[in-house]
Design an enzyme around this catalytic site. Structure first.
Site, short mmCIF file in Angstrom:
data_model
loop_
_atom_site.label_atom_id
_atom_site.label_comp_id
_atom_site.label_asym_id
_atom_site.label_seq_id
_atom_site.Cartn_x
_atom_site.Cartn_y
_atom_site.Cartn_z
N ASN A 58 6.47 -1.93 1.47
CA ASN A 58 7.60 -2.89 1.71
C ASN A 58 8.19 -3.59 0.17
OD1 ASN A 58 5.10 -4.47 1.73
ND2 ASN A 58 5.87 -6.18 2.36
N GLU A 60 10.73 -6.80 -0.83
CA GLU A 60 11.45 -7.86 -0.19
C GLU A 60 12.78 -8.14 -1.16
OE1 GLU A 60 7.83 -10.11 2.03
OE2 GLU A 60 8.70 -10.81 0.11
N CYS A 69 11.19 -2.40 5.08
CA CYS A 69 9.61 -2.15 5.19
C CYS A 69 9.08 -0.79 4.57
CB CYS A 69 9.56 -2.18 6.68
SG CYS A 69 10.23 -3.65 7.78
N GLU A 71 7.30 1.59 6.29
CA GLU A 71 7.45 2.84 7.01
C GLU A 71 9.00 3.31 6.66
OE1 GLU A 71 5.40 -0.24 9.69
OE2 GLU A 71 6.62 -0.35 7.98
#
Length: 154
Positions: A58, A60, A69, A71
């Protein structure tokens, strides 16, 4: 009345253990996560149907909606390499129970591999598993018709 297709939130529905190579890759990605705001690190590793492995963490951003994210990062790495299908994904976090893909990630995973196996695991070895379609019941994909129009399918 409960939905018989709804997966329990802390269930190893497929009775899977994480693939060791994918688990190690997800842990490495976890350590590379950029999460200065939430401090919630997540790593993911997926294996394509052809055997290639891709990782994601992930990432940010100060503009929260621009974060990505783990995934999605793994799927983007896979797609950038020209792959379009995966068989397995392992998601690693230190959450209890293990963090499972968010709603946006579930749709991204469904786009590429609704029948892929998902194993979410934490540092204690707790596991949540299922197929992508278990995590996103009634997911949709757009398919091109012969006349060039896109149609939603489940």
């Amino acid at each position: 009345m409960s939905d018989p297709h709804q997966m329990p939130t802390n269930s190893n529905a497929l009775n899977l253990t994480p693939d060791p190579q994918l688990l190690e890759g997800a842990k490495v990605a976890f350590r590379q996560a950029y999460a200065p705001y939430s401090r919630f690190h997540v790593g993911a590793a997926l294996r394509t149907t052809g055997g290639q492995v891709y990782f994601g963490a992930n990432v940010e951003n100060a503009s929260y909606g621009l974060g990505r994210c783990a995934e999605q990062s793994a799927v983007q790495a896979m797609a950038t390499a020209g792959e379009r299908d995966f068989a397995d994904i392992v998601v690693y976090s230190e959450a209890t129970p293990p963090a499972s893909p968010c709603g946006a990630c579930r749709q991204v995973l469904f786009e590429f591999a609704p029948d892929a196996r998902v194993v979410c695991v934490n540092q204690h070895g707790d596991i949540i598993s299922g197929y992508v379609r278990d995590f996103l019941p009634h997911g949709f994909r757009l398919e091109q018709r012969d006349d060039g129009h896109a149609v939603g399918t489940e």
